[in-house]
Scaffold this motif. Structure first.
Motif, PDB file in Angstrom:
ATOM      1  N   GLU C  64      40.864  54.106  30.318  1.00  0.00           N
ATOM      2  CA  GLU C  64      40.040  53.950  31.522  1.00  0.00           C
ATOM      3  C   GLU C  64      38.552  53.839  31.146  1.00  0.00           C
ATOM      4  OE1 GLU C  64      39.921  53.444  34.669  1.00  0.00           O
ATOM      5  OE2 GLU C  64      37.997  54.321  35.229  1.00  0.00           O
ATOM      6  N   LEU C  65      38.082  54.747  30.294  1.00  0.00           N
ATOM      7  CA  LEU C  65      36.663  54.750  29.919  1.00  0.00           C
ATOM      8  C   LEU C  65      36.327  53.534  29.055  1.00  0.00           C
ATOM      9  CD1 LEU C  65      36.126  58.547  29.101  1.00  0.00           C
ATOM     10  CD2 LEU C  65      35.493  57.316  31.190  1.00  0.00           C
ATOM     11  N   TRP C  66      37.227  53.196  28.169  1.00  0.00           N
ATOM     12  CA  TRP C  66      37.004  52.091  27.230  1.00  0.00           C
ATOM     13  C   TRP C  66      36.947  50.746  27.964  1.00  0.00           C
ATOM     14  CZ3 TRP C  66      41.105  48.648  25.227  1.00  0.00           C
ATOM     15  CH2 TRP C  66      40.706  47.880  24.132  1.00  0.00           C
ATOM     16  N   LEU C  67      37.891  50.538  28.873  1.00  0.00           N
ATOM     17  CA  LEU C  67      37.905  49.280  29.636  1.00  0.00           C
ATOM     18  C   LEU C  67      36.677  49.183  30.526  1.00  0.00           C
ATOM     19  CD1 LEU C  67      41.696  49.178  30.506  1.00  0.00           C
ATOM     20  CD2 LEU C  67      40.477  47.562  29.014  1.00  0.00           C
ATOM     21  N   GLU C  68      36.241  50.307  31.074  1.00  0.00           N
ATOM     22  CA  GLU C  68      35.053  50.324  31.918  1.00  0.00           C
ATOM     23  C   GLU C  68      33.799  50.016  31.089  1.00  0.00           C
ATOM     24  OE1 GLU C  68      35.117  50.165  35.029  1.00  0.00           O
ATOM     25  OE2 GLU C  68      33.044  50.611  35.536  1.00  0.00           O
ATOM     26  N   ARG C  69      33.831  50.392  29.800  1.00  0.00           N
ATOM     27  CA  ARG C  69      32.722  50.068  28.914  1.00  0.00           C
ATOM     28  C   ARG C  69      32.736  48.575  28.541  1.00  0.00           C
ATOM     29  NH1 ARG C  69      32.109  50.471  23.398  1.00  0.00           N
ATOM     30  NH2 ARG C  69      34.055  51.621  23.068  1.00  0.00           N
ATOM     31  N   LEU C  70      33.920  48.025  28.285  1.00  0.00           N
ATOM     32  CA  LEU C  70      34.025  46.601  27.897  1.00  0.00           C
ATOM     33  C   LEU C  70      33.736  45.671  29.072  1.00  0.00           C
ATOM     34  CD1 LEU C  70      37.216  46.341  25.628  1.00  0.00           C
ATOM     35  CD2 LEU C  70      34.825  46.582  24.922  1.00  0.00           C
ATOM     36  N   ALA C  71      34.151  46.066  30.276  1.00  0.00           N
ATOM     37  CA  ALA C  71      34.014  45.202  31.468  1.00  0.00           C
ATOM     38  C   ALA C  71      33.732  46.093  32.670  1.00  0.00           C
ATOM     39  CB  ALA C  71      35.301  44.395  31.680  1.00  0.00           C
ATOM     40  N   PRO C  72      32.479  46.525  32.842  1.00  0.00           N
ATOM     41  CA  PRO C  72      32.150  47.507  33.897  1.00  0.00           C
ATOM     42  C   PRO C  72      32.340  46.948  35.305  1.00  0.00           C
ATOM     43  CG  PRO C  72      30.180  46.928  32.585  1.00  0.00           C
ATOM     44  CD  PRO C  72      31.317  46.154  32.017  1.00  0.00           C
ATOM     45  N   HIS C  73      32.807  47.810  36.202  1.00  0.00           N
ATOM     46  CA  HIS C  73      32.938  47.425  37.611  1.00  0.00           C
ATOM     47  C   HIS C  73      31.561  47.155  38.236  1.00  0.00           C
ATOM     48  CE1 HIS C  73      34.552  47.144  41.608  1.00  0.00           C
ATOM     49  NE2 HIS C  73      33.742  48.085  42.024  1.00  0.00           N
ATOM     50  N   GLU C  74      30.582  48.007  37.923  1.00  0.00           N
ATOM     51  CA  GLU C  74      29.227  47.889  38.454  1.00  0.00           C
ATOM     52  C   GLU C  74      28.298  47.263  37.413  1.00  0.00           C
ATOM     53  OE1 GLU C  74      28.294  48.746  41.463  1.00  0.00           O
ATOM     54  OE2 GLU C  74      29.776  50.203  42.178  1.00  0.00           O
ATOM     55  N   PRO C  75      27.246  46.525  37.781  1.00  0.00           N
ATOM     56  CA  PRO C  75      26.948  46.145  39.155  1.00  0.00           C
ATOM     57  C   PRO C  75      27.862  45.010  39.637  1.00  0.00           C
ATOM     58  CG  PRO C  75      25.309  45.234  37.657  1.00  0.00           C
ATOM     59  CD  PRO C  75      26.254  46.025  36.815  1.00  0.00           C
ATOM     60  N   VAL C  76      28.442  45.215  40.809  1.00  0.00           N
ATOM     61  CA  VAL C  76      29.366  44.234  41.403  1.00  0.00           C
ATOM     62  C   VAL C  76      28.698  42.858  41.509  1.00  0.00           C
ATOM     63  CG1 VAL C  76      30.518  43.662  43.581  1.00  0.00           C
ATOM     64  CG2 VAL C  76      30.759  45.959  42.612  1.00  0.00           C
ATOM     65  N   ALA C  77      27.400  42.865  41.811  1.00  0.00           N
ATOM     66  CA  ALA C  77      26.676  41.591  41.995  1.00  0.00           C
ATOM     67  C   ALA C  77      26.386  40.886  40.670  1.00  0.00           C
ATOM     68  CB  ALA C  77      25.373  41.829  42.751  1.00  0.00           C
ATOM     69  N   GLY C  78      26.755  41.515  39.552  1.00  0.00           N
ATOM     70  CA  GLY C  78      26.531  40.888  38.247  1.00  0.00           C
ATOM     71  C   GLY C  78      27.566  39.825  37.901  1.00  0.00           C
ATOM     72  N   TYR C  79      28.599  39.688  38.728  1.00  0.00           N
ATOM     73  CA  TYR C  79      29.668  38.719  38.472  1.00  0.00           C
ATOM     74  C   TYR C  79      29.648  37.622  39.531  1.00  0.00           C
ATOM     75  CZ  TYR C  79      31.717  42.433  35.508  1.00  0.00           C
ATOM     76  OH  TYR C  79      31.944  43.393  34.555  1.00  0.00           O
ATOM     77  N   ARG C  80      29.726  36.367  39.096  1.00  0.00           N
ATOM     78  CA  ARG C  80      29.729  35.254  40.054  1.00  0.00           C
ATOM     79  C   ARG C  80      31.021  35.227  40.872  1.00  0.00           C
ATOM     80  NH1 ARG C  80      25.847  36.167  38.979  1.00  0.00           N
ATOM     81  NH2 ARG C  80      26.101  36.840  41.122  1.00  0.00           N
ATOM     82  N   HIS C  81      32.155  35.707  40.279  1.00  0.00           N
ATOM     83  CA  HIS C  81      33.406  35.755  41.046  1.00  0.00           C
ATOM     84  C   HIS C  81      33.218  36.579  42.318  1.00  0.00           C
ATOM     85  CE1 HIS C  81      37.639  35.807  41.986  1.00  0.00           C
ATOM     86  NE2 HIS C  81      37.733  37.105  41.830  1.00  0.00           N
ATOM     87  N   ASN C  82      32.371  37.605  42.245  1.00  0.00           N
ATOM     88  CA  ASN C  82      32.193  38.484  43.405  1.00  0.00           C
ATOM     89  C   ASN C  82      31.359  37.832  44.514  1.00  0.00           C
ATOM     90  OD1 ASN C  82      33.810  40.358  42.139  1.00  0.00           O
ATOM     91  ND2 ASN C  82      32.099  41.543  41.315  1.00  0.00           N
ATOM     92  N   ASP C  83      30.701  36.717  44.210  1.00  0.00           N
ATOM     93  CA  ASP C  83      30.016  35.946  45.261  1.00  0.00           C
ATOM     94  C   ASP C  83      31.009  35.400  46.295  1.00  0.00           C
ATOM     95  OD1 ASP C  83      27.754  36.358  43.772  1.00  0.00           O
ATOM     96  OD2 ASP C  83      27.643  34.319  42.963  1.00  0.00           O
ATOM     97  N   THR C  84      32.290  35.341  45.937  1.00  0.00           N
ATOM     98  CA  THR C  84      33.312  34.855  46.876  1.00  0.00           C
ATOM     99  C   THR C  84      33.666  35.912  47.929  1.00  0.00           C
ATOM    100  OG1 THR C  84      35.154  35.700  45.542  1.00  0.00           O
ATOM    101  CG2 THR C  84      34.368  33.486  45.014  1.00  0.00           C
ATOM    102  N   GLY C  85      33.062  37.124  47.804  1.00  0.00           N
ATOM    103  CA  GLY C  85      33.394  38.190  48.738  1.00  0.00           C
ATOM    104  C   GLY C  85      34.277  39.261  48.114  1.00  0.00           C
ATOM    105  N   GLU C  86      34.776  39.000  46.899  1.00  0.00           N
ATOM    106  CA  GLU C  86      35.578  39.973  46.157  1.00  0.00           C
ATOM    107  C   GLU C  86      34.651  40.998  45.484  1.00  0.00           C
ATOM    108  OE1 GLU C  86      38.799  40.071  45.999  1.00  0.00           O
ATOM    109  OE2 GLU C  86      39.519  38.070  46.516  1.00  0.00           O
TER     110      GLU C  86
END
Lengths: 139, 139, 139
Positions: C64-86
């Motif tokens: 859980e900690l390792w995956l969060e370090r490799l690909a953090p959930h936050e900041p949500v706005a840092g990912y273009r995929h999340n511009d779709t509303g996800e």
């Protein structure tokens, strides 16, 4: 449908190392008599990988450094898995990056490979005997 | 047991790119006549991937930046593999993260997919013709 | 050639979690009547994984900690995929590290496993019903 199964044994003398196991897999395929089908090659241990890539020592050196950067062995106490008395939590992570298994097409009795594909056993917690499973199915 | 094999060719004009190859894989499946079985789709080159994920351009942009952060192309001289005259060591790493192959169930003659699953060719060292292998086995 | 197919449903109450699904997979294998063959177990959703590793809570905490370090959930706005509303772009990355699927050998009617191998459903965007596909082929 034909099927055939064999275990391959390895004892990598260091904690980490890569072993080209393509010749052994080809031998198991030949024993199977399968001409058309699929061959599964998987690590039977959860701190080791089977993967396909290049047989080039510089690349293997790069993998070693890269995996150690993504999932460092030290500090051992930084992983809760190591509270169980193990020191191999990092190996469980390195194995996820490199993968547990490969599935290879069998065509005309041979591994149906691109120009540079070779099968490797990736050891991340060695210095003991560990196994790889080869399972062939087909006709 | 039926089996069928086909190579798909790609020439991605940039170093890196993602191509949705689901329609081509469906065509190979149809040719095979297999109704129940498994289909293997794998990159035949060791600096490319086949993976299943979403056909969404924002996500592909995120993958590009994320993979470049995990295994940067530059500095090229930072990888021992590149001492051989190559400049693609990073591509061998990106491919391990994204994977070499997918195995998909075939049910009633179709790819047995969840709602958003699509198959992609992931190129990490393009600007030349490279191949994907599709192998179907079943009945 | 025999084949058998079944969907398993999961509803992980948190965003992320790991569920040992080995008993359910064994049950599907038994229903199939297959003695020698291959079993494919794959996430049908592209923000979830199926992988094989250790059933040890400390290790799952480390993942859980390792995956969060490799690909953090936050900041949500840092990912273009999340511009779709996800808000789940990170889940698409975590799933690539852990993998979509496993293929396991079936020998004498059983999952042909090493000493510690267990199959897990890895959820990275939960709090809703999602599916895993099990497909068995063989004789």
């Amino acid at each position: 449908m034909k099927s055939h199964r064999k275990e391959l044994w390895f004892n990598v003398p260091a904690r980490r190392g890569f072993v080209n196991i393509t010749p052994q897999v080809e031998e198991v395929l030949k024993e199977s008599g399968v001409r058309e089908g699929l061959i599964l090659v998987n690590a039977m241990h959860i701190t080791a990988s089977v993967f396909i890539n290049d047989d080039e020592p510089g690349l293997h050196n790069d993998y070693e450094l890269w995996l150690e950067r993504l999932a460092p062995h030290e500090p051992v106490a930084g992983y809760r898995h190591n509270d169980t008395g193990e020191d191999n939590a990092d190996a469980h992570m390195k194995r996820q990056v490199m993968g547990r298994e490969v599935v290879v097409a069998v065509t005309a009795g041979k591994l149906d490979f691109g120009p540079w594909e070779q099968i490797f056993y990736g050891e991340f917690d060695g210095r003991r005997r560990k196994r790889v499973l080869v399972k062939v199915i087909g006709a």
